[in-house]
Design a protein around this motif. Structure first.
Motif, PDB file in Angstrom:
ATOM      1  N   TRP A 191      -5.781   0.133 -13.867  1.00 31.14           N
ATOM      2  CA  TRP A 191      -4.786  -0.593 -13.485  1.00 31.14           C
ATOM      3  C   TRP A 191      -4.328  -0.845 -12.069  1.00 31.14           C
ATOM      4  O   TRP A 191      -4.078  -2.120 -11.866  1.00 31.14           O
ATOM      5  N   TYR A 192      -5.092  -0.122 -11.182  1.00 30.58           N
ATOM      6  CA  TYR A 192      -4.884  -0.412  -9.791  1.00 30.58           C
ATOM      7  C   TYR A 192      -5.666  -1.437  -9.210  1.00 30.58           C
ATOM      8  O   TYR A 192      -5.327  -2.573  -8.881  1.00 30.58           O
ATOM      9  N   GLU A 209       0.762  -1.127   0.039  1.00 27.72           N
ATOM     10  CA  GLU A 209      -0.026  -0.116  -0.033  1.00 27.72           C
ATOM     11  C   GLU A 209       0.995   1.281  -0.027  1.00 27.72           C
ATOM     12  O   GLU A 209       0.585   2.414  -0.680  1.00 27.72           O
ATOM     13  N   HIS A 231      -9.941   6.427  -2.949  1.00 25.73           N
ATOM     14  CA  HIS A 231     -10.133   6.563  -4.375  1.00 25.73           C
ATOM     15  C   HIS A 231     -10.735   7.941  -4.909  1.00 25.73           C
ATOM     16  O   HIS A 231     -10.209   8.326  -5.860  1.00 25.73           O
ATOM     17  N   PRO A 287       3.489   2.686  -3.549  1.00 26.21           N
ATOM     18  CA  PRO A 287       3.117   3.926  -4.596  1.00 26.21           C
ATOM     19  C   PRO A 287       3.343   5.176  -3.758  1.00 26.21           C
ATOM     20  O   PRO A 287       3.291   6.209  -4.680  1.00 26.21           O
ATOM     21  N   GLU A 319      -4.575  -5.177  -7.901  1.00 24.90           N
ATOM     22  CA  GLU A 319      -5.141  -5.530  -6.364  1.00 24.90           C
ATOM     23  C   GLU A 319      -5.559  -7.123  -6.967  1.00 24.90           C
ATOM     24  O   GLU A 319      -5.285  -7.881  -5.922  1.00 24.90           O
TER      25      GLU A 319
END
Length: 210
Positions: free
Chosen positions: A146-147, A40, A107, A43, A151
């Motif tokens: 993409w994230y 987590e 998000h 990034p 995941e």
């Protein structure tokens, strides 16, 4: 711009970076799940390093740094607790949610990076404001997609509780789609702010004054 305002303008990104580093170090101590914390927070560290090393080549507006830092602070807290387990019960009970929506807000603030993307394009004169707006929106939507894929891959390959916590669906079969929707909402909010503030028309004057 007064001398005092100019000084504050000049050091504002440095103040944000110090506050972030203090929070990051504090929450790096004994996280709930070290494996989840690593994936987590990676990034966040990459983003922070990029902003630090590119600062002398391109200084974003303080508006951009504020919006970008919102995700970095929020995500650092989520990485410490794992997003599903952040103490967020007050909000959950206040609005009668069935799940911990700390990750949804996370998000939402990811979308704020659309502001910085539009600012970069317009101040560098790589595009006009209209095209920069569309790019900012599509940039966030591509990152969001993409994230969610990453995941899924991590959850499948790693498995176990860490995989479940990183996926963070909390039993919602539409979790990925809702996450991407909130990324988009955040981007739309940030882009409306971009058109209201238009940092590409103001920032150069402020930099000269500072």
């Amino acid at each position: 711009m007064t001398d005092k305002a100019a000084r504050i303008f000049k050091i504002y990104p440095h103040i944000l970076s110090i506050l972030f580093m203090l929070l990051f170090v504090l929450l790096a101590i004994n996280p709930v799940d070290r494996d989840v914390w690593i994936v987590e927070d990676t990034p966040i560290v990459i983003t922070f390093i990029l902003l630090v090393f590119t600062f002398r080549f391109f200084r974003f507006s303080n508006y951009s740094y504020t919006l970008m830092s919102a995700w970095m602070f929020w995500h650092t807290v989520g990485g410490h607790y794992t997003f599903a387990n952040v103490p967020f019960d007050f909000i959950t009970h206040l609005f009668g949610f069935e799940r911990n929506n700390f990750d949804r807000v996370g998000h939402l603030v990811v979308g704020f990076y659309a502001f910085a993307a539009a600012e970069l394009l317009t101040r560098k004169k790589w595009s006009g404001p209209v095209l920069a707006t569309f790019f900012g929106l599509f940039f966030i939507m591509s990152i969001a997609a993409w994230y969610e894929i990453l995941e899924w891959i991590y959850a499948v390959l790693h498995g176990g509780q860490a995989g479940i916590e990183f996926l963070g669906s909390q039993g919602d079969i539409w979790d990925a789609q809702k996450d991407m929707l909130f990324d988009m909402f955040g981007a739309l909010f940030a882009l409306v702010l971009f058109w209201i503030i238009r940092p590409d028309l103001k920032i150069d004057k402020h930099v000269s004054a500072a």
